[in-house]
Design a protein around this motif. Sequence first.
Motif, PDB file in Angstrom:
ATOM      1  N   ALA A  41      26.821  48.439  80.197  1.00  0.00           N
ATOM      2  CA  ALA A  41      27.395  48.022  78.912  1.00  0.00           C
ATOM      3  C   ALA A  41      26.291  47.705  77.908  1.00  0.00           C
ATOM      4  N   LEU A  42      25.225  47.064  78.360  1.00  0.00           N
ATOM      5  CA  LEU A  42      24.125  46.723  77.463  1.00  0.00           C
ATOM      6  C   LEU A  42      23.447  47.981  76.917  1.00  0.00           C
ATOM      7  N   CYS A  43      23.161  48.935  77.794  1.00  0.00           N
ATOM      8  CA  CYS A  43      22.538  50.189  77.341  1.00  0.00           C
ATOM      9  C   CYS A  43      23.490  50.981  76.444  1.00  0.00           C
ATOM     10  N   ILE A  48      25.137  52.993  71.122  1.00  0.00           N
ATOM     11  CA  ILE A  48      26.206  53.137  70.123  1.00  0.00           C
ATOM     12  C   ILE A  48      25.831  52.447  68.816  1.00  0.00           C
ATOM     13  N   ARG A  49      25.357  51.202  68.912  1.00  0.00           N
ATOM     14  CA  ARG A  49      25.083  50.434  67.704  1.00  0.00           C
ATOM     15  C   ARG A  49      23.718  50.742  67.108  1.00  0.00           C
ATOM     16  N   GLY A  50      22.785  51.196  67.939  1.00  0.00           N
ATOM     17  CA  GLY A  50      21.454  51.529  67.441  1.00  0.00           C
ATOM     18  C   GLY A  50      20.589  50.338  67.095  1.00  0.00           C
ATOM     19  N   LYS A  51      20.945  49.165  67.564  1.00  0.00           N
ATOM     20  CA  LYS A  51      20.104  48.000  67.324  1.00  0.00           C
ATOM     21  C   LYS A  51      20.201  47.026  68.489  1.00  0.00           C
ATOM     22  N   GLU A  52      19.198  46.158  68.535  1.00  0.00           N
ATOM     23  CA  GLU A  52      19.096  45.190  69.625  1.00  0.00           C
ATOM     24  C   GLU A  52      19.349  43.797  69.052  1.00  0.00           C
ATOM     25  N   ASP A  53      20.462  43.196  69.407  1.00  0.00           N
ATOM     26  CA  ASP A  53      20.736  41.836  68.986  1.00  0.00           C
ATOM     27  C   ASP A  53      21.589  41.130  70.030  1.00  0.00           C
TER      28      ASP A  53
END
Length: 120
Positions: A41-43, A48-53
């Motif tokens: 799910a994290l990957c 999908i979102r293209g960002k890390e938050d």
Amino acid sequence: MNFLIRRKFKDPIGVLKQLISMDALRLAGFLSLLKFIYKAALCGMRKIRGKEDGLNSIVAGGLSGFALLVEDEQRQENWSLYFFGRMIDIVLLILENRGCPVYVSFAERGMTIVVLASLR
């Protein structure tokens, strides 16, 4: 096998049977599934979102809770209480890092009240 002999277990075969018992395999399967769902799910959220938050971790953590479906009912309750306590700990840590410390004695009392209220 050597550790069994050095510690002088009276029944090394019984210990080996317990290591590969159905309960041990069920626990290993549950923890593996929990980690797999979280990482997948994290990957997926990152892709999908293209960002890390933090939202990626929140969604992945929520989805990994579906791993509880493979556990029996008694263990589901135990794991749920454990994860609830960890969730409260993480929320308190986030609040402290953002400059809004919560006094531990108050938090412990509140957590105890919520956990006791959730028990049947």
